[in-house]
Write a protein that holds these residues in place. Structure first.
Motif, mmCIF file in Angstrom:
data_model
loop_
_atom_site.group_PDB
_atom_site.id
_atom_site.type_symbol
_atom_site.label_atom_id
_atom_site.label_comp_id
_atom_site.label_asym_id
_atom_site.label_seq_id
_atom_site.Cartn_x
_atom_site.Cartn_y
_atom_site.Cartn_z
ATOM 1 N N HIS A 127 0.267 9.519 9.340
ATOM 2 C CA HIS A 127 -0.799 9.448 8.346
ATOM 3 C C HIS A 127 -0.317 9.965 6.995
ATOM 4 O O HIS A 127 -0.550 9.337 5.948
ATOM 5 C CB HIS A 127 -2.004 10.239 8.834
ATOM 6 C CG HIS A 127 -3.088 10.379 7.801
ATOM 7 N ND1 HIS A 127 -3.869 9.315 7.388
ATOM 8 C CD2 HIS A 127 -3.502 11.464 7.095
ATOM 9 C CE1 HIS A 127 -4.721 9.733 6.476
ATOM 10 N NE2 HIS A 127 -4.525 11.029 6.278
ATOM 11 N N GLU A 128 0.353 11.122 6.997
ATOM 12 C CA GLU A 128 0.857 11.682 5.746
ATOM 13 C C GLU A 128 1.964 10.805 5.167
ATOM 14 O O GLU A 128 2.125 10.721 3.943
ATOM 15 C CB GLU A 128 1.376 13.109 5.973
ATOM 16 C CG GLU A 128 0.322 14.105 6.420
ATOM 17 C CD GLU A 128 -0.691 14.393 5.325
ATOM 18 O OE1 GLU A 128 -0.394 14.095 4.147
ATOM 19 O OE2 GLU A 128 -1.780 14.894 5.651
ATOM 20 N N CYS A 141 3.684 16.389 4.571
ATOM 21 C CA CYS A 141 4.272 15.487 5.569
ATOM 22 C C CYS A 141 5.266 16.221 6.450
ATOM 23 O O CYS A 141 5.340 15.998 7.662
ATOM 24 C CB CYS A 141 4.933 14.314 4.858
ATOM 25 S SG CYS A 141 5.551 13.020 5.960
ATOM 26 N N GLU A 197 4.036 7.019 1.027
ATOM 27 C CA GLU A 197 4.507 5.700 0.595
ATOM 28 C C GLU A 197 3.593 5.098 -0.461
ATOM 29 O O GLU A 197 4.062 4.405 -1.379
ATOM 30 C CB GLU A 197 4.590 4.764 1.799
ATOM 31 C CG GLU A 197 5.750 5.055 2.724
ATOM 32 C CD GLU A 197 5.837 4.045 3.859
ATOM 33 O OE1 GLU A 197 6.759 3.213 3.828
ATOM 34 O OE2 GLU A 197 4.971 4.094 4.753
ATOM 35 N N SER A 198 2.302 5.349 -0.374
ATOM 36 C CA SER A 198 1.389 4.821 -1.389
ATOM 37 C C SER A 198 1.593 5.493 -2.741
ATOM 38 O O SER A 198 1.387 4.876 -3.785
ATOM 39 C CB SER A 198 -0.063 5.009 -0.934
ATOM 40 O OG SER A 198 -0.363 6.392 -0.783
ATOM 41 N N SER A 199 2.012 6.767 -2.725
ATOM 42 C CA SER A 199 2.260 7.474 -3.986
ATOM 43 C C SER A 199 3.638 7.173 -4.550
ATOM 44 O O SER A 199 3.812 7.154 -5.775
ATOM 45 C CB SER A 199 2.119 8.989 -3.771
ATOM 46 O OG SER A 199 0.841 9.320 -3.294
ATOM 47 N N SER A 229 11.944 10.946 -6.660
ATOM 48 C CA SER A 229 10.639 10.647 -6.062
ATOM 49 C C SER A 229 10.052 11.882 -5.398
ATOM 50 O O SER A 229 8.845 12.061 -5.360
ATOM 51 C CB SER A 229 10.793 9.521 -5.042
ATOM 52 O OG SER A 229 11.309 8.358 -5.666
ATOM 53 N N ARG A 233 2.139 7.545 5.319
ATOM 54 C CA ARG A 233 1.492 6.424 4.631
ATOM 55 C C ARG A 233 0.981 6.852 3.254
ATOM 56 O O ARG A 233 1.078 6.096 2.276
ATOM 57 C CB ARG A 233 0.351 5.870 5.482
ATOM 58 C CG ARG A 233 0.817 5.061 6.692
ATOM 59 C CD ARG A 233 -0.334 4.285 7.312
ATOM 60 N NE ARG A 233 -1.329 5.181 7.887
ATOM 61 C CZ ARG A 233 -1.332 5.591 9.150
ATOM 62 N NH1 ARG A 233 -0.374 5.180 9.985
ATOM 63 N NH2 ARG A 233 -2.288 6.399 9.591
ATOM 64 N N LEU A 234 0.435 8.051 3.162
ATOM 65 C CA LEU A 234 0.022 8.566 1.856
ATOM 66 C C LEU A 234 1.210 8.746 0.928
ATOM 67 O O LEU A 234 1.120 8.491 -0.284
ATOM 68 C CB LEU A 234 -0.715 9.897 2.035
ATOM 69 C CG LEU A 234 -2.046 9.865 2.783
ATOM 70 C CD1 LEU A 234 -2.620 11.275 2.902
ATOM 71 C CD2 LEU A 234 -3.038 8.946 2.085
ATOM 72 N N ARG A 260 10.385 5.728 1.824
ATOM 73 C CA ARG A 260 10.742 5.683 3.239
ATOM 74 C C ARG A 260 12.202 5.246 3.411
ATOM 75 O O ARG A 260 12.910 5.769 4.272
ATOM 76 C CB ARG A 260 9.811 4.755 4.010
ATOM 77 C CG ARG A 260 10.146 4.626 5.492
ATOM 78 C CD ARG A 260 9.223 3.639 6.177
ATOM 79 N NE ARG A 260 7.909 4.189 6.369
ATOM 80 C CZ ARG A 260 7.548 4.873 7.458
ATOM 81 N NH1 ARG A 260 8.416 5.080 8.441
ATOM 82 N NH2 ARG A 260 6.316 5.316 7.573
ATOM 83 N N PRO A 269 6.334 4.279 -3.699
ATOM 84 C CA PRO A 269 6.848 3.139 -2.924
ATOM 85 C C PRO A 269 8.375 3.174 -2.828
ATOM 86 O O PRO A 269 9.071 3.486 -3.786
ATOM 87 C CB PRO A 269 6.371 1.920 -3.728
ATOM 88 C CG PRO A 269 5.223 2.426 -4.547
ATOM 89 C CD PRO A 269 5.530 3.857 -4.854
#
Length: 497
Positions: free
Chosen positions: A302-303, A291, A308-310, A280, A305-306, A315, A312
């Motif tokens: 904030h980074e 990040c 995790e969206s790219s 990943s 969350r970006l 984290r 999944p």
């Protein structure tokens, strides 16, 4: 005796201490004068040679005689004139054995290698310097024997380790040299940290880079290294350790030895790449680096969350490792803007040729490398006239040059706002020993420190002046009122029938 002078000539009653030395001298003469000989008779008492070409009168005879308490070989007869024709081709040379070639190239090969380190280069060198054509196999054997004579064999090098460690500590007082063997007295680990590195560590930044690289010799192994950055942001090697492989036992032993070097300095940050990269991370490499380089926790979240969206589920892979090990925002200590082990990779590249040597020769090459580096840096510092290092001086000059075009607005007597083309800064002045112009900032640092906090980063590219529509809002498609076609109206209709 591998190479004789052009004016050297044999004569009767010349004495040699051994038969091997006499034969070596004859071989060197044949290579110089470009002729070959054959052995007519050779034993412990006499040796008779003659030219390999028929009807040639060149020949010699040497015999062994007792002189005092030792035996000598004396040249008793020598016919030095050649009577063969000059048109006889000599493409190969039977006296050019791999031992003779070894003596010709031995002085051209150094401990860390040279241009004659490959058989192909040796073939060209012998052809250019001596006019001889030798095979690739003969050049390979000569190169191998020459390297063994200079560097020693791998087996003997391990036997010399205790002696090498003793001499190294004796000539470098204050060094840390340790080695470990198993129950059968076989080699396990060897650790080396020179006194110059230990004393220089007290003036380096509190970040240590640890990495390992594989050895390229017959028995393999791994070379662990630790390094840091000096005041001029140059690579400063601290210690080297030879182990069997990267395992928990070797890392533990290496870490225990490193404690002796670190001493009483606290807040040390150790950067290592022992954790494997996940698949990943390769996909979202750019987002992940953004990040890890954030300065505060708000931007980090904030980074994240970006990220995790790219990717999944990433984290769950990063949380067990711990954010403090790879994130600047969560780091409990100062990392000095260091996020990778790139200087360890640069150090491994500098040790590329040494990794092929036997262990004692390899350690000696590393010691010579540190000696040259420290000597050159010490000379550079001796001729330095500024209070800062060369790299820091260049950074300060760039910052001062950049500050000249900044626009300054006063907030209060100790706080100012500096604005350039892309960013805004808040400058805190603990002292008043700064000079300002009315519209532009020209900083002349006399005493005190200047700290800058970034308010907002600049926008990349041309600023957008058109409102960005929402996802639920669709752009109305223009149709022609006359024919109902999409993409034009009646005024811009130019369709030809």
């Amino acid at each position: 005796m591998s190479k004789v002078d052009s004016n050297f000539a044999l004569k009767v009653q010349d004495m040699f201490s051994s038969k091997y030395l006499f034969k070596q001298c004859i071989q060197a003469i044949t290579l110089r004068d470009n002729f070959q000989y054959v052995i007519v008779k050779s034993n412990k008492e006499v040796m008779i040679l003659q030219c390999a070409i028929e009807n040639c009168k060149w020949s010699l005879r040497a015999s062994c005689c007792i002189h005092g308490d030792r035996s000598l070989w004396v040249l008793t007869r020598f016919d030095f004139e050649h009577t063969y024709s000059v048109d006889v081709p000599l493409t190969d040379h039977r006296q050019a054995t791999f031992n003779v070639i070894k003596d010709l190239i031995k002085n051209k090969i150094s401990l860390a290698g040279s241009k004659l380190s490959t058989p192909k280069n040796i073939v060209h060198f012998i052809c250019d310097e001596h006019g001889l054509s030798i095979s690739y196999q003969k050049a390979w054997r000569a190169c191998k024997v020459a390297l063994d004579d200079i560097r020693g064999s791998l087996e003997d090098s391990y036997k010399m380790l205790p002696r090498f460690a003793y001499i190294l500590e004796l000539n470098n007082l204050g060094s840390v040299v340790e080695y470990k063997v198993d129950a059968d007295d076989r080699f396990l680990y060897f650790f080396m940290a020179l006194s110059a590195s230990i004393s220089g560590w007290q003036h380096c930044c509190l970040v240590i880079f640890i990495d390992g690289t594989s050895l390229k010799n017959k028995y393999g192994g791994t070379l662990l290294s630790s390094s840091t950055l000096d005041a001029n942001y140059q690579i400063f090697p601290l210690a080297f350790c030879v182990v069997d492989s990267k395992n928990d036992s070797s890392w533990t032993w290496f870490s225990n030895q490193m404690k002796r070097i670190i001493g009483g300095r606290n807040e040390v940050v150790i950067v290592s790449n022992r954790h494997k990269r996940t698949s990943s991370w390769r996909v979202v490499d750019t987002i992940f680096h953004a990040c890890e380089k954030t300065f505060n926790i708000v931007n980090f979240k904030h980074e994240m969350r970006l990220l995790e969206s790219s990717a999944p589920g990433i984290r769950e892979e990063l949380e067990p490792i711990g954010f403090a090990k790879w994130s600047r925002a969560y780091s409990p200590r100062r990392r000095y803007n260091v996020m990778t082990t790139n200087i360890s990779e640069s150090l491994n590249s500098a040790m590329l040729k040494a990794k092929e040597l036997p262990i004692c020769s390899m350690l000696e090459v590393l010691r010579m490398m540190l000696q040259i580096w420290f000597f050159e840096r010490r000379n550079e510092v001796d001729y330095q006239v500024t209070n800062f290092t060369k790299t820091i001086e260049g950074t300060l000059r760039d910052q001062i040059e950049r500050s000249r075009s900044m626009k300054v607005n006063s907030v209060n007597n100790m706080k100012y706002q500096a604005i350039d083309e892309t960013s805004q800064y808040v400058i805190y002045l603990p002292t008043k020993h700064f000079e300002f112009t009315m519209k532009h900032l020209s900083i002349k640092l006399l005493r005190g420190r200047m700290t800058m906090d970034i308010i907002s980063s600049g926008i990349v590219g041309r600023p957008k002046k058109v409102r960005i529509p929402s996802r639920m809002k669709f752009k109305r498609r223009i149709k022609c009122g006359r024919y109902g076609r999409v993409g034009h109206n009646c005024k811009r209709f130019n369709f030809k029938f």
